[in-house]
Write a protein that holds these residues in place. Sequence first.
Motif, PDB file in Angstrom:
ATOM      1  N   ILE A  65       0.697  -6.838   3.759  1.00  0.00           N
ATOM      2  CA  ILE A  65       0.843  -6.211   4.343  1.00  0.00           C
ATOM      3  C   ILE A  65       1.736  -6.507   5.312  1.00  0.00           C
ATOM      4  O   ILE A  65       1.969  -7.193   5.844  1.00  0.00           O
ATOM      5  N   VAL A  66       2.250  -5.215   6.208  1.00  0.00           N
ATOM      6  CA  VAL A  66       3.421  -5.453   7.151  1.00  0.00           C
ATOM      7  C   VAL A  66       2.642  -4.509   8.181  1.00  0.00           C
ATOM      8  O   VAL A  66       3.326  -4.972   9.523  1.00  0.00           O
ATOM      9  N   LYS A  67       1.660  -3.594   8.240  1.00  0.00           N
ATOM     10  CA  LYS A  67       1.202  -2.862   9.397  1.00  0.00           C
ATOM     11  C   LYS A  67      -0.394  -2.759   8.954  1.00  0.00           C
ATOM     12  O   LYS A  67      -0.443  -2.340   8.626  1.00  0.00           O
ATOM     13  N   ASN A  68      -0.871  -3.973  10.197  1.00  0.00           N
ATOM     14  CA  ASN A  68      -2.462  -3.652  10.027  1.00  0.00           C
ATOM     15  C   ASN A  68      -2.931  -3.749  11.358  1.00  0.00           C
ATOM     16  O   ASN A  68      -4.086  -4.677  12.417  1.00  0.00           O
ATOM     17  N   PRO A  69      -3.006  -1.778  12.044  1.00  0.00           N
ATOM     18  CA  PRO A  69      -3.314  -1.607  13.863  1.00  0.00           C
ATOM     19  C   PRO A  69      -4.639  -1.862  14.178  1.00  0.00           C
ATOM     20  O   PRO A  69      -5.077  -2.352  14.619  1.00  0.00           O
ATOM     21  N   LYS A  70      -5.838  -2.013  12.905  1.00  0.00           N
ATOM     22  CA  LYS A  70      -7.003  -2.101  13.068  1.00  0.00           C
ATOM     23  C   LYS A  70      -7.121  -3.529  12.728  1.00  0.00           C
ATOM     24  O   LYS A  70      -8.997  -4.646  13.400  1.00  0.00           O
ATOM     25  N   ASN A  71      -6.153  -4.803  12.930  1.00  0.00           N
ATOM     26  CA  ASN A  71      -6.403  -6.188  12.658  1.00  0.00           C
ATOM     27  C   ASN A  71      -7.208  -6.197  11.427  1.00  0.00           C
ATOM     28  O   ASN A  71      -8.565  -7.532  12.079  1.00  0.00           O
ATOM     29  N   LEU A  72      -7.556  -5.599  10.703  1.00  0.00           N
ATOM     30  CA  LEU A  72      -8.151  -5.979   8.870  1.00  0.00           C
ATOM     31  C   LEU A  72      -8.576  -7.304   9.183  1.00  0.00           C
ATOM     32  O   LEU A  72      -7.775  -7.165   8.520  1.00  0.00           O
ATOM     33  N   THR A  73      -9.684  -7.049   8.318  1.00  0.00           N
ATOM     34  CA  THR A  73      -9.906  -9.135   7.155  1.00  0.00           C
ATOM     35  C   THR A  73     -10.315  -8.471   6.135  1.00  0.00           C
ATOM     36  O   THR A  73     -11.237  -7.285   5.612  1.00  0.00           O
TER      37      THR A  73
END
Length: 275
Positions: free
Chosen positions: A175-183
């Motif tokens: 993953i290079v973008k995770n705007p919601k900072n999901l775990t």
Amino acid sequence: MRNTTKITTAVLAAGTLTLGLTACGSDKDSASDTSGPLVVAASPTPHGEILTFVKDHLAKKAGLDLEVKEFTDYTTQNPATEDGSVDANYFQNKPYLDDYNKKNGTDIVPVVTVHLEPLGLYSHKVKSVDALKSGATVAVPNDTVNEARALKLLDANGIITLKAGAGNEATPSDIVKNPKNLTFKELEAAQTPRSLDDVDAAVINGNYAIEADLKPAKHALVLESAKNNPYGNFLAVKKGNEDDPRVKKLASLLTSTEVKKFIEDEYAGSVLPSF
């Protein structure tokens, strides 16, 4: 009562799979003996249900003696097919099979594609993807292909962005973008529906969603598209058994107009015919 034999995870864990299948399976001395019933391993929903429809309504007229063995743990079906405990299986898609053969040095091959179970994102806590909070936990299947498939679903819907070229072995590290900072919480695929009360959302295989009384076409926050989808589920056999006349009969029945209608009527868009 459905005329099938269920193989539970508990039994498998006890190490009795081969013994059990040999004892209660067929009288065949080898997988090349085509005189007995065709024994097919299947996940209960929808695979076992579709096979049971064939057994109850179509097989006798076609001269096919069909025996359905249901496995609650899909990871045991290819080993049973490889060692001859069953003649065929019906549970998997091509990326999963390719990965299995590569890792295990086996040569199981597809015979005919029957249906697609759209993978979906579900939640007991939010009604839309936009409502997922920053830092939310999302459960995903932990086997190689289904985890990659889950991440591709999230990528296709703009929830995350995978690096260019991420394929059927993609993991959260891609993953290079995770705007919601999901775990991401990696679980056995069969456990993902049970995780819904403990996580914010879960990506669930279609068959497990249906077993959990979820309706993919209605309840999924996002759902795979059927168009150009490589994840159709098919009948598979050990290489060399494709020409077994019983296998050919079953392949024909599984792609009949009767089975297409059964899938459309029974699953109302949650399972899609692929023929």
